[in-house]
Scaffold this motif. Sequence first.
Motif, PDB file in Angstrom:
ATOM      1  N   LEU A 262       0.812  -1.130  -0.082  1.00 45.41           N
ATOM      2  CA  LEU A 262       0.212   0.217  -0.011  1.00 45.41           C
ATOM      3  C   LEU A 262       0.777   1.209  -0.049  1.00 45.41           C
ATOM      4  CD1 LEU A 262      -2.934   1.193  -0.031  1.00 45.41           C
ATOM      5  CD2 LEU A 262      -2.828   1.137   2.487  1.00 45.41           C
ATOM      6  N   ILE A 263       1.957   1.207   0.731  1.00 39.83           N
ATOM      7  CA  ILE A 263       2.855   2.556   0.769  1.00 39.83           C
ATOM      8  C   ILE A 263       3.534   2.513  -0.691  1.00 39.83           C
ATOM      9  CG2 ILE A 263       4.932   3.289   1.668  1.00 39.83           C
ATOM     10  CD1 ILE A 263       4.588   1.667   4.176  1.00 39.83           C
ATOM     11  N   VAL A 264       3.728   1.443  -1.228  1.00 40.01           N
ATOM     12  CA  VAL A 264       4.457   1.414  -2.692  1.00 40.01           C
ATOM     13  C   VAL A 264       3.352   1.960  -3.712  1.00 40.01           C
ATOM     14  CG1 VAL A 264       5.013  -0.020  -4.709  1.00 40.01           C
ATOM     15  CG2 VAL A 264       5.839  -0.498  -2.476  1.00 40.01           C
ATOM     16  N   GLY A 418      11.271   1.116   6.801  1.00 42.80           N
ATOM     17  CA  GLY A 418      10.998   0.625   5.461  1.00 42.80           C
ATOM     18  C   GLY A 418      10.222   1.517   4.557  1.00 42.80           C
ATOM     19  N   TRP A 419       9.083   2.154   5.427  1.00 50.88           N
ATOM     20  CA  TRP A 419       8.231   3.157   4.756  1.00 50.88           C
ATOM     21  C   TRP A 419       8.934   4.304   4.185  1.00 50.88           C
ATOM     22  CZ3 TRP A 419       7.284   8.039   6.497  1.00 50.88           C
ATOM     23  CH2 TRP A 419       7.653   8.182   7.730  1.00 50.88           C
ATOM     24  N   VAL A 420      10.049   4.715   4.983  1.00 55.52           N
ATOM     25  CA  VAL A 420      10.658   5.911   4.613  1.00 55.52           C
ATOM     26  C   VAL A 420      11.288   5.477   3.087  1.00 55.52           C
ATOM     27  CG1 VAL A 420      12.537   7.577   5.199  1.00 55.52           C
ATOM     28  CG2 VAL A 420      10.941   6.932   6.910  1.00 55.52           C
ATOM     29  N   PHE A 424      11.256   7.621  -0.386  1.00 56.75           N
ATOM     30  CA  PHE A 424      12.282   8.374  -0.574  1.00 56.75           C
ATOM     31  C   PHE A 424      13.219   7.645  -1.640  1.00 56.75           C
ATOM     32  CE2 PHE A 424      10.523  10.806   2.765  1.00 56.75           C
ATOM     33  CZ  PHE A 424      10.419  11.821   2.231  1.00 56.75           C
ATOM     34  N   HIS A 425      13.134   6.366  -2.115  1.00 51.42           N
ATOM     35  CA  HIS A 425      14.033   5.487  -2.674  1.00 51.42           C
ATOM     36  C   HIS A 425      14.314   6.131  -4.203  1.00 51.42           C
ATOM     37  CE1 HIS A 425      10.762   3.836  -4.992  1.00 51.42           C
ATOM     38  NE2 HIS A 425      11.756   3.118  -5.861  1.00 51.42           N
ATOM     39  N   SER A 426      13.227   6.761  -4.555  1.00 52.12           N
ATOM     40  CA  SER A 426      13.269   7.443  -6.061  1.00 52.12           C
ATOM     41  C   SER A 426      13.177   8.937  -5.928  1.00 52.12           C
ATOM     42  CB  SER A 426      11.789   7.194  -6.711  1.00 52.12           C
ATOM     43  OG  SER A 426      11.673   7.930  -7.846  1.00 52.12           O
ATOM     44  N   GLY A 427      14.302   9.346  -6.898  1.00 48.84           N
ATOM     45  CA  GLY A 427      14.335  10.952  -7.019  1.00 48.84           C
ATOM     46  C   GLY A 427      13.154  11.393  -7.432  1.00 48.84           C
ATOM     47  N   ILE A 428      12.288  10.741  -8.128  1.00 50.02           N
ATOM     48  CA  ILE A 428      11.160  11.675  -8.821  1.00 50.02           C
ATOM     49  C   ILE A 428      10.192  11.615  -7.297  1.00 50.02           C
ATOM     50  CG2 ILE A 428       9.225  11.202 -10.083  1.00 50.02           C
ATOM     51  CD1 ILE A 428      10.832   9.472 -12.089  1.00 50.02           C
TER      52      ILE A 428
END
Length: 466
Positions: A262-264, A418-420, A424-428
């Motif tokens: 769901l976070i994804v 993990g939710w952070v 924020f794993h993607s620059g976009i």
Amino acid sequence: MWNQSNIQNPDNTHNQSNGPSPEHEYLGLGKSVAYGLQHVLTMYGGIIAPPLIIGNAAGLSSAGIGVLVAAALFVGGLATLLQTLGIRHVGAQLPLVQGVSFAGVATTVAIVTTSGGLQAVYGAVIVAALIGFLLAPYFSKIIRFFPPVVTGSVITMIGLSLLPVAVRWMMGGNSQSPEWGSTANISLAAMTLGIVILLNLTRNAAIRRLAILMAIVSGSILAYLLGFGDFSTITEGAWIQTPGLFAFGLPVFEATAILSMLIVTLVIMTETTADVIAVGEIVGTEVDSKRIAAGLRADMLSSAIAPVFSSFMQSAFAQNVGLVAITGVKSRFVVAAGGVILVILGVLPVMGRLIAAIPVPVLGGAGLVLFGTVAASGIRTLAKIDYDEQKNLIIVATSIAVGMIPIIDHDFYAHFPGWVQSLFHSGISSTCLMAIFLNVLFNHLRFFKTTTKTITRPERMPDTQH
């Protein structure tokens, strides 16, 4: 369907008074297929990468991974058709190519290895996508928080975040290969880039629009003559293979997996919103909350159906936004033709093997131009901003800088929850979230809001002193 009198030059700008909007133009079957193939070649490496990564993490055999790849192509094609052609309240009806989202790869791998395998992934995707479908009309309301200072930053970051992909392709695509970064790989990419530039120097508009496709084909032929790549496996294996239903078993619904997915989903919805706004900016058509909601529904509906055919979360592909910008071909029917090609590739593995045989450095040479074009489109939007207002400079500078963090160092958020990491794993997504936050802080909260309301630079005479 548009009749012959509706067919317009894609380089022209239209409005309701003098013809259809650019995205609604039908260019004819031949041009649509050619331009559509160009879109497929642009995103092919991106759409097959997630199933390859997930399949290896799940310990599947080569045949099992092949099923995941075929499913990704098939479902990506169906999702593209839904997004571009649309049905009532579903589909943005813009030239957006859909495919398996990279945003969910890390979470999917984590679920596969710790929470019940692929069946748990499919259950999580179905539930999370259906929740996202219901949230779409509410999520789309954030359009009011996307003035040029935000959209320009996000579009610029879309291009910048894709450039490392093009560089890796130029180096060979596989860092474990002994040929990684070889002079031969980079030279092949440079020759492909040179072909793109030369074709864009011609006066023939049709050649310029097909420059990427022609450069990839020419680069592949050149690679074959120079002994690059392996084209011998094209005819090996099945020629026709229909996708099976629940090939890896029925979905399993686990609470922790669903919460993670769901976070994804929220991240994907943020990125798709940015892509819809970006392509609307490039096409020159109005994008309102209803259109964003329709695009998000298409994303979520196709994602909910994807597990039936053994595929994963779907989202818009940012790299194809660059192709729309560089070619000037803005018709959604062109991208719909690309969707049909993806469906065909999903049931004709031999065609998939043909495209997969294209040397990665060739794609890298073309990708360098494509992804740079997206960044240039963002910069063009940022040029509208009045930088005499310090707050606009802070919004742009900070949001782009924050977006560059995961691009510069993938492990920057490794010790965060993990939710952070998912957010924020993607620059976009990093740029999008930071730009929205700062825009709200400076322009919407009364305590911080300044007396001037000017966001974009007014028309004025050039200042010769600067």
